[in-house]
Write a protein that holds these residues in place. Structure first.
Motif, PDB file in Angstrom:
ATOM      1  N   ARG A   1       0.844  -1.193   0.000  1.00  0.00           N
ATOM      2  CA  ARG A   1       0.000   0.000   0.000  1.00  0.00           C
ATOM      3  C   ARG A   1       0.876   1.238   0.000  1.00  0.00           C
ATOM      4  NH1 ARG A   1      -2.608  -0.456   6.134  1.00  0.00           N
ATOM      5  NH2 ARG A   1      -0.670  -0.023   7.306  1.00  0.00           N
TER       6      ARG A   1
ATOM      7  N   VAL B   1      -3.668   3.538  -1.419  1.00  0.00           N
ATOM      8  CA  VAL B   1      -3.886   2.729  -2.612  1.00  0.00           C
ATOM      9  C   VAL B   1      -3.198   1.385  -2.366  1.00  0.00           C
ATOM     10  CG1 VAL B   1      -3.512   2.485  -5.086  1.00  0.00           C
ATOM     11  CG2 VAL B   1      -3.983   4.747  -4.107  1.00  0.00           C
TER      12      VAL B   1
ATOM     13  N   TYR C   1      -1.875  -2.231  -3.684  1.00  0.00           N
ATOM     14  CA  TYR C   1      -1.376  -2.859  -4.901  1.00  0.00           C
ATOM     15  C   TYR C   1      -1.105  -4.342  -4.666  1.00  0.00           C
ATOM     16  CZ  TYR C   1      -0.403   1.930  -6.441  1.00  0.00           C
ATOM     17  OH  TYR C   1      -0.511   3.256  -6.798  1.00  0.00           O
TER      18      TYR C   1
ATOM     19  N   GLY D   1      -3.740  -1.125  -8.816  1.00  0.00           N
ATOM     20  CA  GLY D   1      -4.009  -0.432  -7.561  1.00  0.00           C
ATOM     21  C   GLY D   1      -5.494  -0.226  -7.332  1.00  0.00           C
ATOM     22  N   THR D   2      -5.900  -0.307  -6.087  1.00  0.00           N
ATOM     23  CA  THR D   2      -7.294  -0.050  -5.718  1.00  0.00           C
ATOM     24  C   THR D   2      -7.304   0.814  -4.456  1.00  0.00           C
ATOM     25  OG1 THR D   2      -9.448  -1.090  -5.252  1.00  0.00           O
ATOM     26  CG2 THR D   2      -7.523  -2.184  -4.344  1.00  0.00           C
ATOM     27  N   GLN D   3      -8.155   1.829  -4.468  1.00  0.00           N
ATOM     28  CA  GLN D   3      -8.188   2.783  -3.365  1.00  0.00           C
ATOM     29  C   GLN D   3      -8.987   2.237  -2.194  1.00  0.00           C
ATOM     30  OE1 GLN D   3      -6.789   6.083  -3.105  1.00  0.00           O
ATOM     31  NE2 GLN D   3      -7.438   5.840  -0.973  1.00  0.00           N
TER      32      GLN D   3
END
Length: 124
Positions: A38, A92, A94, A117-119
């Motif tokens: 992250r 974010v 990863y 990546g995702t928030q």
């Protein structure tokens, strides 16, 4: 060609839970260690959790007891169950995988791959 596709991020209140998923696809021969990193604004990317192909796990101290990493080798997928989320978990996230892929002409290549990546946002 190998892709890692993440899902499951979002906005949650402190104390809540989220589950992240990351599926690897493409010309994969085998996957070694998979992990979640992250990166928060203004901070360096850090390893959150990792799991070997044999199931051995490791966690950063700040998430021990709250996060659980797991994987489904048949689906080439790694998960991160995040419970008791705190505002400081906002970042974010990863996905990462060290794997052997099948290149043209049948050559086996070892490389490191990242998801997009995702928030994850945790409100107080």
């Amino acid at each position: 060609q190998v892709q890692l596709v993440e899902s499951g991020g979002g906005l949650v209140q402190a104390g809540g839970s989220l589950r992240l998923s990351c599926a690897a696809s493409g010309s994969i021969f085998s996957i070694n260690t998979m992990g979640w990193y992250r990166q928060a604004p203004g901070k360096e990317r850090e390893l959150v959790a990792a799991i070997t192909s044999g199931g051995t796990t490791t966690y950063v101290d700040s998430v021990k007891g709250r996060f659980t990493i797991s994987r489904d080798n048949a689906k080439n997928t790694v998960y991160l169950q995040m419970n008791s989320l705190k505002p400081e978990d906002t970042a974010v996230y990863y996905c990462n995988a060290g794997l052997l892929s099948i290149a043209p002409m049948g050559k086996i290549v070892m490389d490191d791959y990242w998801g997009q990546g995702t928030q994850v946002t945790v409100s107080s």
